[in-house]
Design an enzyme around this catalytic site. Structure first.
Site, PDB file in Angstrom:
ATOM      1  N   HIS A 286      23.547  98.244  39.994  1.00  0.00           N
ATOM      2  CA  HIS A 286      22.560  97.613  40.870  1.00  0.00           C
ATOM      3  C   HIS A 286      23.218  97.178  42.183  1.00  0.00           C
ATOM      4  CE1 HIS A 286      20.689  97.366  36.888  1.00  0.00           C
ATOM      5  NE2 HIS A 286      19.526  97.140  37.487  1.00  0.00           N
ATOM      6  N   HIS A 329      24.376  91.018  34.751  1.00  0.00           N
ATOM      7  CA  HIS A 329      25.756  91.476  34.916  1.00  0.00           C
ATOM      8  C   HIS A 329      26.664  90.259  34.992  1.00  0.00           C
ATOM      9  CE1 HIS A 329      26.100  95.843  35.406  1.00  0.00           C
ATOM     10  NE2 HIS A 329      24.867  95.811  35.898  1.00  0.00           N
ATOM     11  N   ASP A 333      31.551  91.993  37.664  1.00  0.00           N
ATOM     12  CA  ASP A 333      30.946  93.301  37.881  1.00  0.00           C
ATOM     13  C   ASP A 333      30.503  93.477  39.328  1.00  0.00           C
ATOM     14  OD1 ASP A 333      31.331  93.499  35.182  1.00  0.00           O
ATOM     15  OD2 ASP A 333      29.233  93.194  34.645  1.00  0.00           O
TER      16      ASP A 333
END
Length: 420
Positions: A286, A329, A333
């Site tokens: 993302h 997340h 990350d």
């Protein structure tokens, strides 16, 4: 430089009773002398400076003796003065003067514009090769990398640890926001669609699209490796994942499940998604889409659109924050994803815009594994791509498309659509 000479009338006019008669006789004699001088113009032009100086000395003697100069002496003195003061480059009577016509009985020369044949572009900003073949190769690389990403995720889904989430400082200091992941994915889709619209109207859309596909393939390929080597447990214990295959897991089933998940774009936004895979944490996909979209919008949109630049980065920051707050997340990350995207983007564009760096023997970035492909993709690019835009379909193309559909048999009255 043209030198100007001012002439004075030598001699004196006596105001006696015979003045008018002498003027009439002088004018008649002057006319005869002018005719004689007109017949001998060429002879007089060949006279040397010595003859002219002797005449001037003769006239000076007349001045000293007080004698009156006649019209012949005046004309001869003026002609000799003109020859002495003027030059071939400055005299308008000379055949070599600047304003002398190139051809007889014609006016001064004018600039002539010659239209050279060829397809030379009107602007230097258009002198970039389109190279759609290279763009197609980069697009295929992106498709392969995205497919490898989902297949790797399908394999990790069988191996990620079923343990509590790893400790994260943001998780400890904040409260979980369940709808944060949905908001992040909506912002991600909007940012990426805006980038596609920008590329569509960019004058060098083939180059920008090729770079987007190639950089995306690099980042997704690296993400496959990081996900594979270190599987981590779910960041959100309440997140529902698809059941594992267990003992029935085979290579073909894992590959088919990964390809099926690829059609959902790896998003959790769709409630009717049949396959929900877990384990794709390091690093965040993302964040990859959000950061790359902001980088490309800032690089290829007009500089005066600073509001768009700040808005794209604001959308990126809000999406990343809500991604972490929703426990979609880990914080590590998104940090690793940001560093990976920005370093690859900046390194690629620096070498693509400056051939001197790309071809230098001291270029240590040439040690990157993707550098040979960069040299092939950007081999015909010699300067940065300008921020220019135009319509992808011109007015003439639209008109020609409408002309292809015309009524057949309209002259006889039985019209029917026909396609050429």
């Amino acid at each position: 430089m043209v030198r100007k000479c001012h002439y004075t009338n030598y001699g004196s006019i006596n105001d006696d009773e015979n003045g008018e008669q002498e003027k009439e006789e002088g004018s008649e004699s002057a006319a005869e002398n002018v005719d004689k001088q007109h017949d001998g113009v060429q002879d007089e032009e060949e006279e040397t400076d010595g003859v002219a100086s002797s005449r001037n000395s003769h006239q000076n003697e007349k001045k000293k003796t007080g004698e009156k100069m006649d019209d012949e002496d005046i004309i001869t003195s003026a002609r000799s003065s003109r020859r002495i003061c003027g030059s071939a480059a400055s005299s308008s009577d000379s055949e070599t003067a600047d304003d002398a016509p190139l051809l007889p009985e014609e006016g001064p020369s004018h600039a002539v514009r010659l239209d050279m044949p060829g397809d030379k572009p009107a602007s230097p900003h258009d002198r970039f090769p389109k190279t759609p073949l290279k763009t197609l190769v980069a697009f295929l690389m992106l498709v392969v990398a995205a497919a490898g990403n989902t297949i790797t995720l399908s394999w990790i889904h069988e191996r990620y640890p079923l343990t509590p989430p790893l400790p994260d400082i943001v998780f400890e200091l904040t409260t979980k926001i369940p709808w944060g992941l949905r908001l992040c994915e909506n912002l991600m889709i909007g940012s990426f669609v805006s980038l596609l619209i920008l590329i569509l109207f960019h004058r060098h859309r083939w180059i920008v699209l090729r770079r987007l596909c190639f950089i995306g393939s690099i980042l997704y390929g690296m993400r496959c490796i990081t996900m594979m080597v270190t599987p981590v447990p779910k960041a959100d214990e309440d997140f529902q994942c698809s059941p594992r295959l267990g003992e029935n897991a085979t290579f073909s089933l894992i590959v088919m499940r990964g390809i099926w998940s690829m059609f959902g774009l790896g998003l959790n936004l769709f409630d009717d998604q049949k396959v929900t895979l877990c384990g794709d944490y390091i690093y965040s996909g993302h964040t990859l889409v959000l950061v790359v979209s902001a980088l490309f919008i800032g690089e290829y949109s007009p500089r005066r659109f600073y509001i768009l630049h700040w808005l794209s980065w604001l959308v990126c920051a809000v999406g990343v924050v809500f991604l972490v707050l929703s426990h979609g997340h880990y914080t590590i990350d998104v940090i690793l994803s940001y560093f990976a995207c920005t370093r690859v983007f900046w390194a690629y564009h620096t070498q693509a815009a400056h051939p001197s760096i790309r071809l230098s023997v001291q270029n240590h970035q040439a040690k990157e594994f993707w550098f040979p492909m960069l040299r092939w993709f950007e081999g015909d690019i010699r300067r940065p791509v300008p921020r220019r835009f135009d319509c992808p379909i011109s007015y003439s193309q639209v008109c020609s498309a409408f002309r292809r559909v015309r009524p057949r048999g309209s002259r006889t009255g039985s019209a029917r659509p026909a396609f050429e």
